[in-house]
Design an enzyme around this catalytic site. Structure first.
Site, PDB file in Angstrom:
ATOM      1  N   ARG A 188      -2.962  10.504   1.685  1.00  0.00           N
ATOM      2  CA  ARG A 188      -3.741  11.230   2.689  1.00  0.00           C
ATOM      3  C   ARG A 188      -4.463  12.390   2.048  1.00  0.00           C
ATOM      4  NH1 ARG A 188       0.732  11.595   7.396  1.00  0.00           N
ATOM      5  NH2 ARG A 188       1.037   9.355   7.615  1.00  0.00           N
ATOM      6  N   GLU A 195      23.204   9.819   0.951  1.00  0.00           N
ATOM      7  CA  GLU A 195      23.080   8.361   1.031  1.00  0.00           C
ATOM      8  C   GLU A 195      23.066   7.759  -0.371  1.00  0.00           C
ATOM      9  OE1 GLU A 195      19.845   6.869   3.405  1.00  0.00           O
ATOM     10  OE2 GLU A 195      20.338   8.197   5.082  1.00  0.00           O
ATOM     11  N   TYR A 221      13.335  -7.382   8.140  1.00  0.00           N
ATOM     12  CA  TYR A 221      13.363  -5.922   8.146  1.00  0.00           C
ATOM     13  C   TYR A 221      12.591  -5.441   9.372  1.00  0.00           C
ATOM     14  CZ  TYR A 221      13.045  -1.071   7.067  1.00  0.00           C
ATOM     15  OH  TYR A 221      13.152   0.288   7.166  1.00  0.00           O
ATOM     16  N   ARG A 248      19.010  10.222  -0.925  1.00  0.00           N
ATOM     17  CA  ARG A 248      18.519  11.332  -0.106  1.00  0.00           C
ATOM     18  C   ARG A 248      19.682  12.030   0.581  1.00  0.00           C
ATOM     19  NH1 ARG A 248      15.476   8.656   5.186  1.00  0.00           N
ATOM     20  NH2 ARG A 248      17.207   7.358   5.884  1.00  0.00           N
ATOM     21  N   ASP A 275      11.778  -2.490  12.286  1.00  0.00           N
ATOM     22  CA  ASP A 275      11.928  -1.121  12.793  1.00  0.00           C
ATOM     23  C   ASP A 275      12.490  -1.209  14.212  1.00  0.00           C
ATOM     24  OD1 ASP A 275      11.104   0.473  10.669  1.00  0.00           O
ATOM     25  OD2 ASP A 275       8.982   0.185  11.124  1.00  0.00           O
ATOM     26  N   ARG A 304      20.813  -5.219   0.924  1.00  0.00           N
ATOM     27  CA  ARG A 304      21.171  -3.950   0.313  1.00  0.00           C
ATOM     28  C   ARG A 304      22.054  -3.240   1.331  1.00  0.00           C
ATOM     29  NH1 ARG A 304      21.344  -3.042  -4.624  1.00  0.00           N
ATOM     30  NH2 ARG A 304      20.837  -0.836  -4.475  1.00  0.00           N
ATOM     31  N   ARG A 350       0.868  -1.178   0.000  1.00  0.00           N
ATOM     32  CA  ARG A 350       0.000   0.000   0.000  1.00  0.00           C
ATOM     33  C   ARG A 350       0.900   1.222   0.000  1.00  0.00           C
ATOM     34  NH1 ARG A 350      -0.161   1.827   5.222  1.00  0.00           N
ATOM     35  NH2 ARG A 350       0.922   0.491   6.677  1.00  0.00           N
TER      36      ARG A 350
END
Length: 371
Positions: free
Chosen positions: A175, A305, A353, A279, A355, A248, A171
């Site tokens: 917003r 980066e 992965y 970025r 957080d 990566r 997804r």
């Protein structure tokens, strides 16, 4: 000296487990092959600025238990992540919100924005997305895909969007409000004084050895503890005998600049294909450009980066969770389950992965089970 636990890796998983083990009255030794604690969340002060040495880390969670846990070790500021996208010099607000749609199409109301996205989705006519490109267009239409997703994603993964699986973006946050807070999280912020200080508080009173490579001296380390918490790469633990898992990696070019303000925001994503970096992070804005006494800082530190394919010897950052690597990890996991004195944890140990809040939750769960 014999320890109850040898914790390999002084990142978040290792530090949380070590803290809990010590609290439970266990003897613990933490080792790390780097010259510093805190793993990838390591921050170091440069000219009064907390520099996120291994990439930007913004703490965000909906898990109240984890939030209350980390607040024992640090006071968090009210930083809100609102990145900006730079597409060939055009600036857009992220995540996609009313500011983005107004800039993209001149629409003013949520109704107009929704209609424009719908119109583009219909025009694309994609029913069953076969790859990431089709998936993205079927979610947000072609304009947003071309300007804000395609170039960035291809740089990040080093592959064309047409060759990436659709499931990478299940997804995309769209917003129809002017809310540009990137994370949909109840709790968010950055530890005042940096992450290193927070991890040091977790490890208070615990013996830590740095520049200590577990895999190089595995035999002798294995004899000094009853149990080992291993947070390194699982394939490296087994000397890659079943093959190498893919990651990566990210390379940073960091510079100190003699100006007070380089880009006016903590994170600016470069979403065109030509710019080689993904970025630029301007670290001072994570703490609102102020020092510990609330004074404006005269200089700034930026990090460009660059995303790259991982090769042994590089720092692994993101597991490539595709089918091929998933199958190989399952084989390593079967080996790991036969170990009676080693527990594998964290992003590299579990090839996941995670957080930061998920790493902490996983370490707390493991500590609860184990202790």
């Amino acid at each position: 000296m014999k320890y109850d636990y040898l914790v390999v890796g002084a990142g978040l998983y290792g530090a949380v487990f070590a803290h809990e083990a010590k609290k439970a009255g266990k003897s613990v030794l933490v080792i790390d092959k780097r010259p510093n604690i805190a793993g990838n969340v390591y921050t170091e002060a440069v000219e009064g600025i907390q520099v996120h040495k291994y990439g930007a880390h913004i703490f965000h969670t909906n898990n109240r238990k984890v939030w209350e846990y980390v607040n024992q070790f640090a006071e968090f500021n009210r930083f809100t992540n609102s990145p900006v996208a730079n597409y060939n010099g055009e600036l857009y607000s992220l995540p996609f919100n009313m500011y983005t749609f107004n800039k993209m199409w001149g629409v003013v109301t949520p109704e107009e924005a929704a209609a424009k996205i719908e119109e583009q989705k219909k025009a694309a006519g994609i029913v069953e997305p076969k790859n990431l490109e089709e998936q993205a267009i079927s979610l947000v239409g072609r304009d947003i895909y071309e300007k804000l997703i395609k170039g960035y994603t291809e740089k990040q993964w080093g592959r064309p969007c047409k060759e990436l699986p659709a499931f990478i973006i299940k997804r995309l946050p769209v917003r129809l409000t002017f809310d540009n807070n990137y994370f949909n999280a109840l709790f968010q912020g950055i530890p005042i004084g940096g992450y290193t200080k927070m991890v040091a508080n977790m490890l208070e009173g615990i013996e830590v050895q740095l520049n200590a490579d577990y895999l190089k001296n595995k035999e002798s380390y294995d004899t000094i503890a009853d149990k080992i918490i291993y947070t390194g790469a699982i394939d490296a633990f087994y000397d890659y005998k079943l093959g190498t898992l893919e990651y990566r990696s990210v390379r940073f070019e960091t510079e100190l600049l003699d100006v007070p303000n380089f880009q006016g925001n903590a994170a600016v994503n470069y979403t065109d294909e030509k710019t080689p970096w993904t970025r630029i992070i301007e670290h001072k804005w994570f703490e609102f450009g102020k020092d510990a006494d609330g004074q404006d800082l005269p200089k700034t530190v930026i990090s460009k980066e660059f995303s790259s394919e991982w090769k042994p010897g590089d720092e692994p950052y993101y597991p490539v969770n595709d089918e091929k690597n998933g199958k190989l990890y399952e084989q390593y996991k079967c080996l790991a389950e036969t170990e009676n004195k080693v527990i594998f944890g964290g992003r590299l140990g579990e090839y996941k992965y995670y957080d930061m809040d998920q790493v902490i939750a996983a370490a707390l769960n493991m500590a609860e089970k184990e202790l």
